[in-house]
Design a protein around this motif. Structure first.
Motif, short mmCIF file in Angstrom:
data_model
loop_
_atom_site.label_atom_id
_atom_site.label_comp_id
_atom_site.label_asym_id
_atom_site.label_seq_id
_atom_site.Cartn_x
_atom_site.Cartn_y
_atom_site.Cartn_z
N TRP A 88 0.84 -1.20 0.00
CA TRP A 88 0.00 0.00 0.00
C TRP A 88 0.87 1.25 0.00
CZ3 TRP A 88 -5.01 -0.34 -1.01
CH2 TRP A 88 -5.65 -1.56 -0.78
N PHE A 92 1.97 3.83 -3.29
CA PHE A 92 1.82 5.28 -3.29
C PHE A 92 3.16 5.98 -3.50
CE2 PHE A 92 0.92 9.56 -1.91
CZ PHE A 92 -0.28 9.79 -2.56
N LEU A 123 -3.68 12.22 0.17
CA LEU A 123 -3.86 10.96 -0.57
C LEU A 123 -3.17 9.80 0.13
CD1 LEU A 123 -3.46 12.20 -4.26
CD2 LEU A 123 -5.55 11.43 -3.13
N VAL A 127 -4.93 6.32 1.30
CA VAL A 127 -4.49 5.03 0.78
C VAL A 127 -3.88 4.15 1.87
CG1 VAL A 127 -2.81 3.93 -0.77
CG2 VAL A 127 -4.15 5.89 -1.57
N SER A 128 -2.97 4.69 2.65
CA SER A 128 -2.26 3.86 3.64
C SER A 128 -3.19 3.37 4.73
CB SER A 128 -1.07 4.61 4.23
OG SER A 128 -1.50 5.74 4.96
N GLY A 131 -5.36 0.67 3.46
CA GLY A 131 -4.58 -0.57 3.48
C GLY A 131 -4.51 -1.20 4.85
#
Length: 196
Positions: A88, A92, A123, A127-128, A131
């Motif tokens: 993840w 990114f 972002l 995202v993280s 994840g």
């Protein structure tokens, strides 16, 4: 002269990235780290775009190896090549230079640097932490679990945002000063005129 300039640019960019990533090995506040900033910087300035991905990612991975196996080595009973859920974050880290190269293709401005720093922090947060939730180990796989995951991560967002702004400012600032100095020494730079 152009080949010499390209070599100087490549060396300066690479050195700044390696030094920034090395700063992860000294004590720092939570999430105050240069990983996204090196992607922003590399994506904006590497002429050959492949290096914008390879050098920051290699530097981050090498520092991860040191952190996991030396700094936190007592917590593992084996050598750790990649931490759980690494894809993840690393995904990114690969996306950041791409976004940066698109944003900075015509000019590099303070506003764009600040905007990219803040935008990539947001972002990355999305995202993280998605994840983390999708890993299913810390939070229930429900909408409430996802919301809880994001809420619990909010205190760490500040470190990511501030470190992006700080490290991007330092990297671009040092490179700008070095480039200006080289230009004063009559070394023609490909990037002269891109700074507005």
């Amino acid at each position: 002269m152009q080949q010499k300039t390209l070599t100087l640019n490549f060396s300066a960019i690479t050195l700044l990235i390696v030094l920034a990533v090395a700063s992860r090995l000294v004590p720092h506040p939570a999430n105050f780290a240069p990983m996204l900033a090196v992607g922003i910087f590399g994506g904006a300035l590497f002429i050959n775009r492949i290096w914008a991905y390879i050098i920051p990612l290699a530097a981050i991975w090498f520092s991860d190896l040191l952190i996991m196996n030396v700094v936190y080595g007592a917590y593992y009973d084996h050598f750790v090549w990649l931490y759980e859920g690494w894809y993840w974050q690393y995904g990114f880290y690969l996306m950041t230079p791409l976004l940066s190269s698109l944003l900075f293709r015509n000019s590099i401005t303070m506003g764009k640097i600040a905007g990219m720093s803040a935008g990539s922090a947001v972002l990355f947060f999305i995202v993280s932490n998605f994840g983390t939730w999708a890993g299913g180990m810390l939070y229930p796989m429900t909408m409430d679990g996802l919301i809880t995951c994001y809420i619990m991560a909010l205190p760490y967002f500040k470190g990511t945002l501030l470190s992006n702004l700080f490290y991007s400012g330092v990297l671009f600032g040092l490179y700008y000063l070095a480039e200006k100095r080289l230009t004063e020494l009559s070394v023609i730079s490909k990037f002269s005129g891109r700074w507005i």
